[in-house]
Design a protein around this motif. Structure first.
Motif, PDB file in Angstrom:
ATOM      1  N   VAL A 253       0.808  -1.095  -0.053  1.00 55.00           N
ATOM      2  CA  VAL A 253       0.205  -0.060  -0.021  1.00 55.00           C
ATOM      3  C   VAL A 253       0.783   1.403   0.162  1.00 55.00           C
ATOM      4  CG1 VAL A 253      -1.730   1.265   1.474  1.00 55.00           C
ATOM      5  CG2 VAL A 253      -1.848  -1.130   0.984  1.00 55.00           C
ATOM      6  N   GLU A 254       1.941   1.386   0.793  1.00 57.45           N
ATOM      7  CA  GLU A 254       3.030   2.261   0.846  1.00 57.45           C
ATOM      8  C   GLU A 254       3.475   2.782  -0.639  1.00 57.45           C
ATOM      9  OE1 GLU A 254       5.407  -1.117   2.056  1.00 57.45           O
ATOM     10  OE2 GLU A 254       3.297  -0.402   2.582  1.00 57.45           O
ATOM     11  N   GLU A 255       3.380   1.836  -1.622  1.00 55.63           N
ATOM     12  CA  GLU A 255       4.001   2.130  -2.947  1.00 55.63           C
ATOM     13  C   GLU A 255       3.056   3.038  -3.907  1.00 55.63           C
ATOM     14  OE1 GLU A 255       7.514  -1.212  -3.613  1.00 55.63           O
ATOM     15  OE2 GLU A 255       5.650  -1.624  -4.248  1.00 55.63           O
ATOM     16  N   LEU A 256       1.631   2.878  -3.354  1.00 49.79           N
ATOM     17  CA  LEU A 256       0.663   3.667  -4.002  1.00 49.79           C
ATOM     18  C   LEU A 256       0.686   5.384  -3.922  1.00 49.79           C
ATOM     19  CD1 LEU A 256      -2.279   0.995  -3.255  1.00 49.79           C
ATOM     20  CD2 LEU A 256      -0.777   1.564  -5.616  1.00 49.79           C
ATOM     21  N   GLY A 257       1.674   5.582  -3.205  1.00 51.78           N
ATOM     22  CA  GLY A 257       1.798   7.125  -2.871  1.00 51.78           C
ATOM     23  C   GLY A 257       1.582   8.168  -4.326  1.00 51.78           C
ATOM     24  N   PRO A 258       2.605   7.644  -5.257  1.00 49.57           N
ATOM     25  CA  PRO A 258       2.657   8.610  -6.483  1.00 49.57           C
ATOM     26  C   PRO A 258       1.156   8.648  -7.239  1.00 49.57           C
ATOM     27  CG  PRO A 258       4.363   7.112  -6.588  1.00 49.57           C
ATOM     28  CD  PRO A 258       3.439   6.800  -5.177  1.00 49.57           C
ATOM     29  N   ILE A 259       0.280   7.714  -6.909  1.00 47.57           N
ATOM     30  CA  ILE A 259      -0.919   7.679  -7.755  1.00 47.57           C
ATOM     31  C   ILE A 259      -2.099   8.013  -6.707  1.00 47.57           C
ATOM     32  CG2 ILE A 259      -0.251   6.118  -9.484  1.00 47.57           C
ATOM     33  CD1 ILE A 259      -1.720   3.998  -8.088  1.00 47.57           C
ATOM     34  N   LYS A 260      -1.927   8.460  -5.698  1.00 49.16           N
ATOM     35  CA  LYS A 260      -2.898   8.728  -4.602  1.00 49.16           C
ATOM     36  C   LYS A 260      -3.947   9.707  -4.999  1.00 49.16           C
ATOM     37  CE  LYS A 260      -0.432  12.149  -1.745  1.00 49.16           C
ATOM     38  NZ  LYS A 260       0.181  12.711  -0.460  1.00 49.16           N
ATOM     39  N   ASN A 261      -3.411  10.661  -5.761  1.00 47.45           N
ATOM     40  CA  ASN A 261      -4.615  11.881  -6.198  1.00 47.45           C
ATOM     41  C   ASN A 261      -5.271  11.313  -7.407  1.00 47.45           C
ATOM     42  OD1 ASN A 261      -3.542  13.931  -4.316  1.00 47.45           O
ATOM     43  ND2 ASN A 261      -2.044  14.738  -5.574  1.00 47.45           N
ATOM     44  N   ILE A 262      -4.935  10.671  -8.173  1.00 41.47           N
ATOM     45  CA  ILE A 262      -5.550   9.906  -9.149  1.00 41.47           C
ATOM     46  C   ILE A 262      -6.604   8.893  -8.533  1.00 41.47           C
ATOM     47  CG2 ILE A 262      -5.256   8.149 -11.118  1.00 41.47           C
ATOM     48  CD1 ILE A 262      -2.775   9.410 -11.607  1.00 41.47           C
ATOM     49  N   LEU A 263      -6.329   8.230  -7.727  1.00 39.72           N
ATOM     50  CA  LEU A 263      -6.975   7.267  -6.907  1.00 39.72           C
ATOM     51  C   LEU A 263      -8.239   7.748  -6.342  1.00 39.72           C
ATOM     52  CD1 LEU A 263      -4.897   4.746  -5.435  1.00 39.72           C
ATOM     53  CD2 LEU A 263      -6.231   4.139  -7.130  1.00 39.72           C
ATOM     54  N   LYS A 264      -8.233   9.126  -5.592  1.00 37.82           N
ATOM     55  CA  LYS A 264      -9.140  10.050  -4.969  1.00 37.82           C
ATOM     56  C   LYS A 264     -10.048  10.553  -5.932  1.00 37.82           C
ATOM     57  CE  LYS A 264      -9.449  13.726  -1.626  1.00 37.82           C
ATOM     58  NZ  LYS A 264      -8.904  14.813  -0.854  1.00 37.82           N
ATOM     59  N   LEU A 265      -9.350  11.098  -6.958  1.00 42.84           N
ATOM     60  CA  LEU A 265     -10.344  11.621  -8.161  1.00 42.84           C
ATOM     61  C   LEU A 265     -11.218  10.495  -8.849  1.00 42.84           C
ATOM     62  CD1 LEU A 265      -7.472  13.738 -10.045  1.00 42.84           C
ATOM     63  CD2 LEU A 265      -9.646  14.829  -8.696  1.00 42.84           C
ATOM     64  N   LEU A 266     -10.982   9.492  -8.916  1.00 46.24           N
ATOM     65  CA  LEU A 266     -11.548   8.580  -9.617  1.00 46.24           C
ATOM     66  C   LEU A 266     -12.374   7.650  -8.778  1.00 46.24           C
ATOM     67  CD1 LEU A 266      -9.057   7.386 -12.432  1.00 46.24           C
ATOM     68  CD2 LEU A 266     -10.802   9.069 -12.717  1.00 46.24           C
ATOM     69  N   MET A 267     -12.227   7.383  -7.749  1.00 43.68           N
ATOM     70  CA  MET A 267     -12.703   6.566  -6.973  1.00 43.68           C
ATOM     71  C   MET A 267     -13.493   7.146  -5.636  1.00 43.68           C
ATOM     72  SD  MET A 267     -12.335   3.207  -8.013  1.00 43.68           S
ATOM     73  CE  MET A 267     -12.740   3.791  -9.737  1.00 43.68           C
ATOM     74  N   GLU A 268     -13.520   8.217  -5.365  1.00 40.90           N
ATOM     75  CA  GLU A 268     -14.259   8.969  -4.112  1.00 40.90           C
ATOM     76  C   GLU A 268     -15.348   9.993  -4.585  1.00 40.90           C
ATOM     77  OE1 GLU A 268     -11.257  10.719  -1.470  1.00 40.90           O
ATOM     78  OE2 GLU A 268     -10.373   8.772  -0.936  1.00 40.90           O
TER      79      GLU A 268
END
Length: 268
Positions: A253-268
């Motif tokens: 999970v800690e390696e997902l940091g670079p894409i955290k904003n993309i995940l937030k934009l698309l999944m929240e």
């Protein structure tokens, strides 16, 4: 409706895609996501090929399960954590059937528009858009709610294309710029009178310099900030009715940091 569907069989032997999907689910929080169970039919090294599609039986069974779940719920929107790109034939065709002015924005290094007979790998994750056009394996057509037209498809990050795919893109005059341009994409969608948008996001669209925890790594991709700009522009100009995040393979999970904003934009 939020779905967790860690399909990996469309990638042939790519079981690490399932583990990567689980890490995304953990990162985003499992509450609110409905699980779609995978088939127990042997796949991967033990799988069988039919109709020039690896693991055909397992794929057909679990995709039918996904279609049944969506049919029962009849959601207005869909957000999917996956999984390989082959799963897209169900949510995209469902939303296309529901919305008459749907545009599909395909963030991907690959065109995913092969026919089975043209595919060197015979892996279904390289075939979903051709299937959605109604030009794929006829035995997969029962899984579709509707079919797309070429004018509905818009690529972002495309750079690894097979010859047969390039020919279909050219024949259909499919939007496929060499570099991402949020303004040009928005203008193109407006010109086509698109009102609703589905965002497919395969993380291999990204430049490996920014994020390399993907099933494939293809150089000279979309930078993370460029992807975020495009997504925000789409959200500001259109109703986003569907999103997916696909083919990340890290289990940390800690390696997902670079894409955290993309995940937030698309999944929240």
């Amino acid at each position: 409706m939020k779905l967790y569907f860690p399909q990996w069989q469309g990638a042939g032997t790519g079981e690490d895609i399932q583990a990567g999907a689980e890490a995304l689910l953990q990162y985003l929080g499992a509450s609110g996501f409905e699980r779609v169970e995978l088939s127990k039919i042997p796949a991967g090294e033990a799988g069988k090929k039919r109709h020039c599609i690896n693991n055909y039986e397992a794929l057909h069974e679990q995709l039918l399960r996904l279609k049944t779940k969506i049919s029962e719920e009849q959601p207005a929107t869909l957000q999917t954590i996956g999984g390989d790109c082959g799963l897209e034939i169900v949510p995209v065709s469902y939303l296309n059937n529901r919305y008459s002015r749907l545009g599909v924005v395909w963030f991907d290094a690959h065109a995913d528009i092969n026919r089975p007979c043209d595919s060197a790998s015979c892996n279904f994750h390289g075939m979903p858009l051709r299937t959605l056009l109604g030009e794929g394996e006829p035995d997969m057509d029962s899984l579709l709610f509707s079919t797309l037209t070429p004018r509905q498809i818009h690529y972002v990050g495309l750079r690894d294309v097979d010859p047969a795919e390039q020919q279909r893109i050219a024949e259909g005059q499919i939007y496929a710029p060499t570099r991402p341009d949020a303004e040009a994409l928005v203008q193109t969608l407006h010109r086509k009178n698109i009102e609703e948008v589905y965002i497919h996001f395969d993380f291999d669209c990204l430049d490996p310099l920014d994020y390399d925890k993907t099933y494939y790594q293809v150089p000279r991709g979309v930078r993370v900030n460029e992807a975020e700009t495009c997504i925000k522009a789409l959200q500001s100009n259109f109703r986003i009715v569907g999103t997916s995040v696909l083919e990340s393979v890290t289990t940390k999970v800690e390696e997902l940091g670079p894409i955290k904003n993309i995940l937030k934009l698309l999944m929240e």
